[in-house]
Design a protein around this motif. Structure first.
Motif, mmCIF file in Angstrom:
data_model
loop_
_atom_site.group_PDB
_atom_site.id
_atom_site.type_symbol
_atom_site.label_atom_id
_atom_site.label_comp_id
_atom_site.label_asym_id
_atom_site.label_seq_id
_atom_site.Cartn_x
_atom_site.Cartn_y
_atom_site.Cartn_z
ATOM 1 N N VAL A 1 0.868 -1.179 0.000
ATOM 2 C CA VAL A 1 0.000 0.000 0.000
ATOM 3 C C VAL A 1 0.900 1.223 0.000
ATOM 4 O O VAL A 1 1.813 1.334 0.821
ATOM 5 N N SER A 2 0.675 2.134 -0.935
ATOM 6 C CA SER A 2 1.449 3.378 -0.976
ATOM 7 C C SER A 2 0.500 4.560 -1.030
ATOM 8 O O SER A 2 -0.559 4.491 -1.656
ATOM 9 N N ASN B 1 -4.676 12.674 -4.130
ATOM 10 C CA ASN B 1 -4.436 12.301 -2.740
ATOM 11 C C ASN B 1 -5.187 11.006 -2.437
ATOM 12 O O ASN B 1 -6.353 11.023 -2.028
ATOM 13 N N GLU B 2 -4.521 9.900 -2.644
ATOM 14 C CA GLU B 2 -5.159 8.602 -2.429
ATOM 15 C C GLU B 2 -4.092 7.521 -2.305
ATOM 16 O O GLU B 2 -2.906 7.751 -2.573
ATOM 17 N N SER B 3 -4.528 6.346 -1.891
ATOM 18 C CA SER B 3 -3.623 5.207 -1.768
ATOM 19 C C SER B 3 -3.704 4.342 -3.014
ATOM 20 O O SER B 3 -4.733 4.294 -3.691
ATOM 21 N N GLU B 4 -2.607 3.644 -3.276
ATOM 22 C CA GLU B 4 -2.591 2.610 -4.304
ATOM 23 C C GLU B 4 -2.317 1.274 -3.636
ATOM 24 O O GLU B 4 -1.517 1.194 -2.701
ATOM 25 N N ILE B 5 -2.998 0.238 -4.103
ATOM 26 C CA ILE B 5 -2.760 -1.110 -3.586
ATOM 27 C C ILE B 5 -2.220 -1.948 -4.729
ATOM 28 O O ILE B 5 -2.817 -2.024 -5.810
ATOM 29 N N GLY C 1 -9.287 7.412 -2.201
ATOM 30 C CA GLY C 1 -9.018 7.936 -0.870
ATOM 31 C C GLY C 1 -7.868 7.168 -0.244
ATOM 32 O O GLY C 1 -7.231 6.329 -0.883
ATOM 33 N N TYR C 2 -7.598 7.457 1.031
ATOM 34 C CA TYR C 2 -6.493 6.798 1.720
ATOM 35 C C TYR C 2 -6.968 5.524 2.424
ATOM 36 O O TYR C 2 -8.036 5.498 3.035
ATOM 37 N N VAL C 3 -6.154 4.477 2.331
ATOM 38 C CA VAL C 3 -6.466 3.218 3.006
ATOM 39 C C VAL C 3 -6.319 3.428 4.511
ATOM 40 O O VAL C 3 -5.232 3.719 5.013
ATOM 41 N N GLY D 1 -7.906 -13.433 0.735
ATOM 42 C CA GLY D 1 -7.592 -12.191 0.047
ATOM 43 C C GLY D 1 -7.330 -11.037 0.985
ATOM 44 O O GLY D 1 -7.090 -11.226 2.188
ATOM 45 N N ILE D 2 -7.389 -9.836 0.440
ATOM 46 C CA ILE D 2 -7.074 -8.617 1.174
ATOM 47 C C ILE D 2 -8.328 -7.769 1.336
ATOM 48 O O ILE D 2 -9.033 -7.475 0.373
ATOM 49 N N LEU D 3 -8.606 -7.397 2.583
ATOM 50 C CA LEU D 3 -9.761 -6.579 2.930
ATOM 51 C C LEU D 3 -9.256 -5.185 3.272
ATOM 52 O O LEU D 3 -8.283 -5.028 4.015
ATOM 53 N N PHE D 4 -9.891 -4.166 2.726
ATOM 54 C CA PHE D 4 -9.430 -2.817 3.040
ATOM 55 C C PHE D 4 -10.593 -1.845 3.145
ATOM 56 O O PHE D 4 -11.640 -2.017 2.529
#
Length: 638
Positions: free
Chosen positions: A292-293, A308-312, A332-334, A343-346
């Motif tokens: 996550v960045s 202004n947001e996160s990347e997964i 948005g931001y994680v 899997g991955i929950l966010f």
């Protein structure tokens, strides 16, 4: 203030005398301990180890009310600025820094010291070990080591000019080994061997990131290998410690480069992997690498500016290539990030929850829309509960389908309190003064009660007490029975909206207090998750699990100071049946101790100060009060 003790009007003389005795028993104006620090007090910090660390014009002093004399006094460096004192999260250590950092010898002297505030010992002082400059000073846990880099004034004239690294054992306060980063007296063009990030301490060796590349040494300081990957800021190793990932923030700070090397120094990826923004979460999984960045526009108003947001991203551990054809949109931001079996929950701070499999397939039928600021995401027997500032629901963790017939919605609330009533098998949620009850079986939602708090406060705490429902805020508290009928409601007027500094409790938010870490550490810096992943989804209302996790973590390190911290987190709070409120009393501003089961005031402490500065240790049950510019009074609240 409305009295909760007695009414003297029309009482007999004997009752009056009895009441006078009661007043003396209830009020506590004589402190149990007084500490005159002999210098102006600038700041008080209650540590997770239970020692109050006071910054004065002379330096630092640690006090514990069970000891008449200070635990330690550190005045060697004189007055310290707030940024020169670092409390290492999840440890009994303070790192004190003074002097400008410089990678060039002779420009400015830098000093570092490490204090074990529980033992009351200075376990490292750069002055005593002849360090002229300190570039980096890092505490490594759970190995309990201190790694220092800089220039040491020992040896011949060339050694006194050559960057050096030393590893100290914090338990014994002794030097394990040291080594030079360059050959002393080497002839040729000068090279910059400044340390660029936090060293990685592994079972069999240590890796130092420098401006010339990665340098690996044995635990005796012997040369092992060098790698030309430069400018790494922090590193992570897999569980076997065979594969190491290095993270390098680009000069403009907008991107992060991820490198991979083997335990022999060989570069394992053909090219590094660049991700936008700063990496805020990283986990090595059997299926690949979860990254996550967070991107930031830097204040730019340009239409071309970064969002202004996160990347997964999910990368191949073998090649670094992205395994997902299409990354999930975040917008948005994680705020929450959990790794599960499938899997991955966010969850996104601006609202929204989604789940994606390790092969990139969306597991929820569609992204779940939620209100902003997801305060809680947790596991329940019925599924995933989420609570935001605007709504709440339980959803199926496999499909994202809602379990409750419809989400609970309410007007945006400054605080939302919740708990589970096991006797009635229902969830209770308080928002904007309304308590909602959600039946866990039928999922029917009803308004159980309305509780109006004074000063426009809303409940930020809710708990079950003997079948009753307890609610509280800064100046208010109430107890309702299981049907929502009021048992008591009490209000204690604040001394003024800006007239006091609110308590920083020693028991609130156990997990964040004990395990709080920097962004890089949250991302996985220098750890192989020996205590369980920080990305595991917690169980709803299971505060004891977090306290046990902290206690076990401290116990595993195996030093006397960590053992004391472990014992502290293993115990229940000494004041768990009481709430402390700063209020305006008849005799002045003071602190009242209120019983949560009765609403009665069981102790008053007059602080004689319109703007009192104080700290409460709820584990041990002590109040620390700044009585004047140089004195701390301690009161036993039990």
């Amino acid at each position: 203030m409305k009295s909760n003790y007695f009414n003297l009007k029309n009482n007999l003389i004997i009752a009056l005398l009895f009441s006078a005795v009661s007043i003396l028993a209830q009020k506590s104006e004589t402190p149990d301990a007084v500490y005159d620090l002999g210098a102006k007090i600038n700041e008080m910090t209650l540590t997770i180890g239970g020692v109050l660390v006071v910054a004065t014009n002379d330096g630092l002093t640690g006090i514990r009310p069970t000891q008449k004399e200070p635990v330690f006094v550190f005045n060697t460096f004189g007055q310290l600025k707030p940024e020169e004192t670092e409390f290492i999260p999840g440890s009994p250590y303070i790192v004190v820094s003074q002097g400008a950092n410089s990678k060039f010898a002779g420009i400015a002297k830098t000093k570092r010291a490490v204090i074990d505030y529980i033992k009351g010992e200075v376990i490292f002082n750069s002055e005593n070990d002849n360090w002229n400059q300190i570039y980096t000073c890092n505490i490594v846990l759970p190995q309990n080591k201190l790694i220092v880099s800089g220039i040491q004034k020992e040896g011949d004239k060339f050694e006194k000019m050559t960057p050096k690294v030393a590893v100290y054992d914090l338990n014994s306060s002794k030097l394990d080994y040291s080594f030079f980063l360059d050959k002393p007296g080497r002839v040729g063009i000068a090279k910059d061997f400044s340390v660029t990030g936090t060293p990685l301490f592994l079972k069999n060796f240590i890796i130092i990131p420098t401006a010339q590349g990665l340098i690996a040494k044995s635990h005796k300081g012997d040369d092992l290998w060098e790698c030309k990957i430069k400018g790494v800021n922090w590193m992570v190793a897999d569980e076997s410690e065979q594969e190491i990932y290095g993270f390098e923030t680009t000069t403009n700070g907008k991107n992060t480069r991820i490198h991979k090397v083997g335990n022999n120094g060989a570069e394992l990826w053909k090219d590094d992997r660049k991700v936008q923004g700063n990496v805020s979460n990283f986990q090595i999984l059997p299926q690949g690498l979860a990254v996550v960045s967070d991107k930031n526009d830097g204040g730019s108003n340009s239409i071309l500016a970064t969002k202004n947001e996160s990347e997964i991203a999910f990368l191949s551990a073998a090649t670094g290539e992205d395994l997902w054809e299409k990354a999930p949109k975040t917008k948005g931001y994680v705020q929450h990030f959990y790794v599960q079996d499938d899997g991955i929950l966010f969850g996104i701070q601006q609202g929204g929850i989604n789940k994606i499999s390790f092969d990139g397939t969306t597991l929820f039928k569609k992204p779940l829309k939620t209100g902003e600021n997801i305060m809680i995401m947790a596991q329940t027997p019925q599924g995933l509960i989420y609570i935001t500032s605007e709504d709440a629901n339980i959803v199926d963790l496999k499909t994202g389908d809602q379990v409750w017939k419809k989400p609970l919605k309410y007007k945006n609330s400054a605080a939302v309190a919740s708990t589970f009533d096991s006797a009635k098998n229902r969830y209770l949620i308080a928002a904007n003064g309304t308590i909602y009850a959600i039946d866990a079986s039928s999922t029917d939602i009803s308004e159980l009660a309305n509780v109006k708090f004074d000063e426009k406060e809303v409940a930020n705490t809710m708990e079950m007490r003997n079948g009753n429902i307890f609610l509280s805020s800064s100046q208010n508290l109430a107890l309702l029975d299981a049907n929502g009928k009021q048992i008591f409601q009490e209000y204690f007027k604040s001394p003024g909206q800006s007239g006091f500094i609110k308590v920083l409790s020693g028991v609130v938010a156990v997990a964040s207090t004990a395990l709080a870490v920097s962004t890089a550490a949250r991302a996985g810096m220098n750890r192989t998750n020996p205590y369980g992943s920080a990305n595991d989804l917690d169980n709803y209302n299971d505060y004891g699990k977090e306290a046990k996790r902290a206690s076990d973590m401290f116990a595993s390190i195996g030093s006397a100071s960590f053992a004391i911290m472990s014992k502290r987190f293993k115990a229940s709070a000494a004041t768990e049946n009481s709430q402390f409120i700063l209020t305006k009393l008849d005799d002045g501003v003071g602190l009242v101790k209120v019983d949560k089961n009765s609403g009665k005031v069981t102790k008053e402490i007059i602080l004689n100060d319109k703007k009192p500065e104080y700290q409460i240790d709820e584990f041990e049950g002590f109040l620390y009060y700044k009585a004047n510019n140089s004195t701390i009074n301690a009161y036993n609240l039990k």
